[in-house]
Design an enzyme around this catalytic site. Sequence first.
Site, mmCIF file in Angstrom:
data_model
loop_
_atom_site.group_PDB
_atom_site.id
_atom_site.type_symbol
_atom_site.label_atom_id
_atom_site.label_comp_id
_atom_site.label_asym_id
_atom_site.label_seq_id
_atom_site.Cartn_x
_atom_site.Cartn_y
_atom_site.Cartn_z
ATOM 1 C CD GLN A 105 -15.738 -39.991 -43.171
ATOM 2 O OE1 GLN A 105 -16.687 -40.090 -42.400
ATOM 3 N NE2 GLN A 105 -15.187 -38.825 -43.460
ATOM 4 C CG HIS A 168 -19.969 -37.557 -41.131
ATOM 5 N ND1 HIS A 168 -20.413 -36.277 -40.930
ATOM 6 C CD2 HIS A 168 -18.662 -37.448 -41.521
ATOM 7 C CE1 HIS A 168 -19.417 -35.419 -41.191
ATOM 8 N NE2 HIS A 168 -18.354 -36.123 -41.548
ATOM 9 C CD GLU A 261 -20.406 -30.414 -29.238
ATOM 10 O OE1 GLU A 261 -20.854 -29.361 -29.739
ATOM 11 O OE2 GLU A 261 -21.141 -31.314 -28.764
ATOM 12 C CE1 TYR A 271 -25.131 -33.414 -24.168
ATOM 13 C CE2 TYR A 271 -26.934 -34.790 -24.935
ATOM 14 C CZ TYR A 271 -26.115 -34.346 -23.919
ATOM 15 O OH TYR A 271 -26.298 -34.813 -22.629
ATOM 16 C CE1 TYR A 282 -13.933 -29.784 -41.891
ATOM 17 C CE2 TYR A 282 -16.047 -30.626 -42.643
ATOM 18 C CZ TYR A 282 -14.935 -30.734 -41.842
ATOM 19 O OH TYR A 282 -14.821 -31.781 -40.964
#
Length: 386
Positions: A105, A168, A261, A271, A282
């Site tokens: 990613q 990520h 979110e 958070y 998953y």
Amino acid sequence: MIRILALIVAATAVGITATAQVTQGRPNAGFDPAFPEQTRAPALPDTPVTVEVFVDGLESPWGIAPLGNGQFLVTEKPGALRVINADGGVSAPLQGLPDVAAQGQGGLLDVAVSPRFTQDRTVYWTYSKAVRGGFVTAAARGVLSSDGSLNGVSDIFVQDNPARNGRHFGSRIIPTEDGTVWITTGDRGAGDSGTLVQDIESTHGKVIRINADGTAPADNPFVGRAGDDRIWSLGHRNIQGAALGPGGLWTVEHGPRGGDELNQPQAGLNYGWPVVSYGINYRGSDVGQGAARGPGFEEPVYYWDPVIAPGGMMFYDGPYADWQGDLLIASLNPGALVRLKLRNGRVIGEERMLTDVGRIRDVQVLDGGAVLLLLDAGEVLRVTPG
């Protein structure tokens, strides 16, 4: 060449009179929201839009930013930064970028320009960087010269604690009028074992706020006490959307199975990830404590289950009255342009448009009221409401 892809016409209505929810399938987790407006808002009336292909042939585009005079900067994840001209033509890659580690990613990610770009010609971007021990999220800046090269390039943020996986990285970057810069990061694929996300000495899973030279502003929450003084908020899984709007910074982040979110991160607050989540892992197991909320953790403004897999986002400030002040969010999965209407900090309606164009990575609102959508498949669409 710009070409019309489709003219989508739908019935419109004034206000939000619909009460049915947006069609989105069964939730993965059985959590109840903390307040009524926190999820599955009423469906907004469909918006009529014209859709044109503005650019095609890009390679995995990730971020887009306006340069003025109808031009835009666009990143390609493998490592190229290009200029899109007003006629849809695309330049050769600009010279001067640092080495980009295009792993999984990761790659060349977001791009933004200084609020005073016409004077200082400064460009900011985020990317995945190879360091000893693996890969990290980094942010850099440079000056765009008239010959199309970047000069004076330097990193202003390099994440700590490298990981060898390619997951990520975050990450959006927003330079502001006061000279500070927002950067978002991810948990680097650590999942619900990602203890660094809760560690105030690590920049994993954080909103970062720095000065343009990389130093920490004096009013950051951890300046002068324990913790990395660049951190603004913590407990985030993978923030891939950020925008300035009512009250300051808003972010949207990927959850696991469920639990994407929308947040309005506040200084020094937590958070929740990976201790609490409105989703599940998953593999079907509980996240952390198996709870959606807990003491010491902030509630999201809104969440999705099932997910929308959010990309970039912007608040709409164009002339189309029905969208004024609404939040436009790119969806990667199932793919759509998601519009949220807010009132007093709560979501009161949701619309999903262009559900058949594929993975939408980023959103850019134009001065004239149209919206550019960056598609993973290599196109830039121009969407005109009304």
